[in-house]
Design a protein around this motif. Structure first.
Motif, PDB file in Angstrom:
ATOM      1  N   ILE A 113      -2.314  10.194  -0.379  1.00 52.98           N
ATOM      2  CA  ILE A 113      -3.231  10.770  -1.364  1.00 52.98           C
ATOM      3  C   ILE A 113      -2.554  10.895  -2.722  1.00 52.98           C
ATOM      4  CG2 ILE A 113      -4.485  12.876  -2.001  1.00 52.98           C
ATOM      5  CD1 ILE A 113      -4.915  13.276   1.079  1.00 52.98           C
ATOM      6  N   TYR A 114      -1.332  11.426  -2.724  1.00 53.07           N
ATOM      7  CA  TYR A 114      -0.598  11.570  -3.981  1.00 53.07           C
ATOM      8  C   TYR A 114      -0.302  10.214  -4.614  1.00 53.07           C
ATOM      9  CZ  TYR A 114       0.350  16.575  -4.428  1.00 53.07           C
ATOM     10  OH  TYR A 114       0.228  17.925  -4.653  1.00 53.07           O
ATOM     11  N   TYR A 173      14.334  -4.939   0.972  1.00 50.65           N
ATOM     12  CA  TYR A 173      14.092  -4.781  -0.459  1.00 50.65           C
ATOM     13  C   TYR A 173      13.664  -3.349  -0.811  1.00 50.65           C
ATOM     14  CZ  TYR A 173      14.082  -9.880  -0.241  1.00 50.65           C
ATOM     15  OH  TYR A 173      14.435 -11.187  -0.019  1.00 50.65           O
ATOM     16  N   MET A 174      12.787  -2.789   0.013  1.00 52.35           N
ATOM     17  CA  MET A 174      12.196  -1.505  -0.332  1.00 52.35           C
ATOM     18  C   MET A 174      13.174  -0.343  -0.191  1.00 52.35           C
ATOM     19  SD  MET A 174       9.193  -2.391  -1.289  1.00 52.35           S
ATOM     20  CE  MET A 174       8.079  -0.999  -1.270  1.00 52.35           C
ATOM     21  N   VAL A 306       5.391   4.685  -8.785  1.00 50.64           N
ATOM     22  CA  VAL A 306       6.301   3.745  -8.129  1.00 50.64           C
ATOM     23  C   VAL A 306       7.105   4.452  -7.048  1.00 50.64           C
ATOM     24  CG1 VAL A 306       8.305   2.243  -8.446  1.00 50.64           C
ATOM     25  CG2 VAL A 306       6.456   2.216 -10.128  1.00 50.64           C
ATOM     26  N   PHE A 307       7.634   5.636  -7.384  1.00 49.39           N
ATOM     27  CA  PHE A 307       8.434   6.369  -6.407  1.00 49.39           C
ATOM     28  C   PHE A 307       7.597   6.751  -5.191  1.00 49.39           C
ATOM     29  CE2 PHE A 307      10.074  10.193  -4.449  1.00 49.39           C
ATOM     30  CZ  PHE A 307      11.407   9.876  -4.263  1.00 49.39           C
ATOM     31  N   LEU A 308       6.372   7.224  -5.431  1.00 46.75           N
ATOM     32  CA  LEU A 308       5.533   7.635  -4.312  1.00 46.75           C
ATOM     33  C   LEU A 308       5.163   6.457  -3.414  1.00 46.75           C
ATOM     34  CD1 LEU A 308       3.176  10.242  -6.025  1.00 46.75           C
ATOM     35  CD2 LEU A 308       4.788  10.686  -4.164  1.00 46.75           C
ATOM     36  N   VAL A 309       4.951   5.290  -4.004  1.00 47.77           N
ATOM     37  CA  VAL A 309       4.654   4.105  -3.200  1.00 47.77           C
ATOM     38  C   VAL A 309       5.860   3.751  -2.328  1.00 47.77           C
ATOM     39  CG1 VAL A 309       4.195   1.632  -3.278  1.00 47.77           C
ATOM     40  CG2 VAL A 309       2.901   3.179  -4.743  1.00 47.77           C
ATOM     41  N   LEU A 310       7.063   3.832  -2.918  1.00 48.94           N
ATOM     42  CA  LEU A 310       8.278   3.563  -2.136  1.00 48.94           C
ATOM     43  C   LEU A 310       8.458   4.627  -1.059  1.00 48.94           C
ATOM     44  CD1 LEU A 310      10.689   2.555  -5.045  1.00 48.94           C
ATOM     45  CD2 LEU A 310       9.753   1.037  -3.297  1.00 48.94           C
ATOM     46  N   LEU A 316       5.955   5.228   6.191  1.00 48.73           N
ATOM     47  CA  LEU A 316       5.292   4.315   7.124  1.00 48.73           C
ATOM     48  C   LEU A 316       6.279   3.678   8.090  1.00 48.73           C
ATOM     49  CD1 LEU A 316       2.714   2.621   4.739  1.00 48.73           C
ATOM     50  CD2 LEU A 316       2.161   3.930   6.796  1.00 48.73           C
ATOM     51  N   THR A 317       7.446   3.238   7.602  1.00 49.89           N
ATOM     52  CA  THR A 317       8.407   2.603   8.504  1.00 49.89           C
ATOM     53  C   THR A 317       8.875   3.571   9.584  1.00 49.89           C
ATOM     54  OG1 THR A 317      10.238   3.109   6.971  1.00 49.89           O
ATOM     55  CG2 THR A 317       9.250   0.912   6.827  1.00 49.89           C
ATOM     56  N   SER A 318       8.936   4.862   9.233  1.00 50.66           N
ATOM     57  CA  SER A 318       9.277   5.861  10.249  1.00 50.66           C
ATOM     58  C   SER A 318       8.152   6.020  11.260  1.00 50.66           C
ATOM     59  CB  SER A 318       9.576   7.209   9.579  1.00 50.66           C
ATOM     60  OG  SER A 318      10.709   7.127   8.753  1.00 50.66           O
TER      61      SER A 318
END
Length: 449
Positions: A113-114, A173-174, A306-310, A316-318
């Motif tokens: 959401i953020y 990369y991420m 950008v930070f929130l997307v990362l 998500l990977t967790s």
């Protein structure tokens, strides 16, 4: 799956994927607010000590079990300890992952959401109270439930088609990009007026703040942050090539986790004190602090987005690893469709997550032992089930698993001295189980600290 078992393409890919599984909400979201509620610097020292002395040996153990069995969590224990009670370790891990994901996905929904709000430019605005913004989001049932549903939907879509190539390639990369942006965030936080008070709180130990509860939280956080105790890493390491050193891989994951946790503290606490936030604010601390930091930076809305997307990717990977262990347990035999098992599992997790999502609105007054459903589930998973899972794994690898197989997996493809295996064995036989037992006895009030 067992007939055509995939492997990570490289050691670096495995480390990044494992770090992605471990470094998510544990290090970035939970560590700062638990530290804030547990006294600051003294908690940090306990966390680092537990992570190195307990978490690292446990991570190595799960890697050994997974690669040694070449099976996902449930099947691994059945293969290594057939027709014994030890086989319950795998199913307990699946149940733990299910409960963990049920409230983890709620926070994942908040991050989602953020992220959307930041991309659309609706987070950093003049005269906005960030605590009020967070409160309004979490107190709106439709918003939190939609965030929960979409977050789980992303998990379902990825897991249903397989995650190896996507997660491994993207993690390379991420995750480094996440580190870079965190460092930028830390530099800006440290230059704020009043930042030194936050640094002192985070880095200067005050052992008078140590309680039995804070010790338990530190131990639980060391497990939570490394994703050990529920055999998630057993599943991940089952894809690991024999040419990769298990101890060095585990060491790399642990160092990155400690590094990110410290960065999170250095990014958060200077801002907490500079903007007069309450360090013991709780689960919403990160969502109040991040916008405050980026509001002080030119093009702050862009960098926040950008930070929130990362951060969303790390989250998500967790969560992928949590859903993967649940789904893989039902698809290992090949009798069930992976896609069907994923959709059914995801839907059940969504239903289970509804009470946690409503803990800040309709169910705010409903308490379990004085805690909201969200906090009670968090406490049950992080401070009871995770340590219990770690205790079972420690006893399993020490007393049940074939000793030669354990030694072979530990020593394979590395140049460590024989003394390192002896040290690890000592920690797993004595330090890990005894520490967990002592902390549990303290929690029950049998031992007074």
């Amino acid at each position: 799956m067992s007939k055509n078992r995939e492997q990570w393409s490289s050691k670096f890919g495995f480390i990044m994927a494992s770090a992605g599984a471990a470094i998510g909400l544990g290090a970035i979201w939970k560590f700062p607010y638990v530290t804030g509620m547990s006294g600051g610097g003294a908690f940090l020292l306990m966390f680092i000590a537990f992570t190195i002395l307990i978490g690292l040996p446990m991570l190595i153990s799960e890697f050994i079990i997974g690669r040694g069995a070449q099976k996902e969590a449930v099947s691994a224990y059945r293969k290594l300890a057939a027709n014994s009670l030890w086989t319950i370790t795998g199913p307990l891990g699946v149940i733990g992952c299910f409960l963990l994901l049920s409230f983890y996905a709620v926070v994942g929904g908040w991050v989602l959401i953020y992220s959307i709000m930041a991309i659309s430019g609706n987070v950093i605005e003049a005269n906005v109270s960030y605590p009020d913004l967070f409160g309004s989001i979490t107190a709106t049932p439709t918003t939190t439930l939609l965030g929960l549903a979409v977050f789980l939907l992303i998990n379902i879509l990825v897991i249903s088609i397989g995650i190896k190539n996507g997660i491994e390639k993207a993690s390379k990369y991420m995750m480094p990009l996440l580190f870079v942006f965190f460092i930028i965030l830390v530099v800006r936080s440290l230059t704020l007026e009043g930042a030194m008070e936050g640094i002192e709180f985070f880095l200067k130990p005050d052992f008078s703040e140590i309680t039995g509860g804070s010790v338990l939280y530190a131990l639980g956080q060391s497990f939570f942050a490394l994703a050990v105790g529920f055999s998630c890493m057993v599943t991940y390491s089952s894809y690991l090539d024999k040419k990769v050193s298990i101890p060095s891989s585990a060491g790399s994951v642990v160092l990155m986790n400690i590094f990110v946790s410290i960065l999170a503290g250095l990014a958060i606490f200077p801002v907490v004190f500079a903007f007069d936030f309450e360090p013991a604010e709780g689960p919403g601390l990160l969502f109040m602090v991040l916008p405050a930091v980026f509001s002080q930076i030119p093009a702050g809305e862009f960098f926040l987005a950008v930070f929130l997307v990362l951060f969303l990717f790390a989250t998500l990977t967790s969560s992928f690893s949590l859903l993967e262990i649940i789904v893989s347990a039902f698809t290992e035999s090949g009798k069930r469709s992976r896609k069907k098992a994923t959709w059914i599992s995801g839907f059940i997790v969504f239903i289970a997550g509804i009470p946690a999502a409503l803990s800040f609105s309709h169910l705010q007054g409903f308490k379990i032992f004085g805690k909201t459903v969200f906090d009670a589930t968090d406490f049950l998973v992080s401070n009871i089930m995770l340590p219990l899972g770690c205790l079972l794994i420690a006893l399993f690898i020490t007393f049940k698993m074939n000793k030669q197989l354990v030694k072979d997996e530990f020593t394979l493809s590395n140049k460590l001295s024989p003394g390192m295996f002896t040290l690890w064995s000592f920690l797993m036989r004595w330090v890990v189980p005894l520490t967990i037992i002592v902390v549990f006895l303290g929690t029950l009030g049998i031992l007074k600290g």
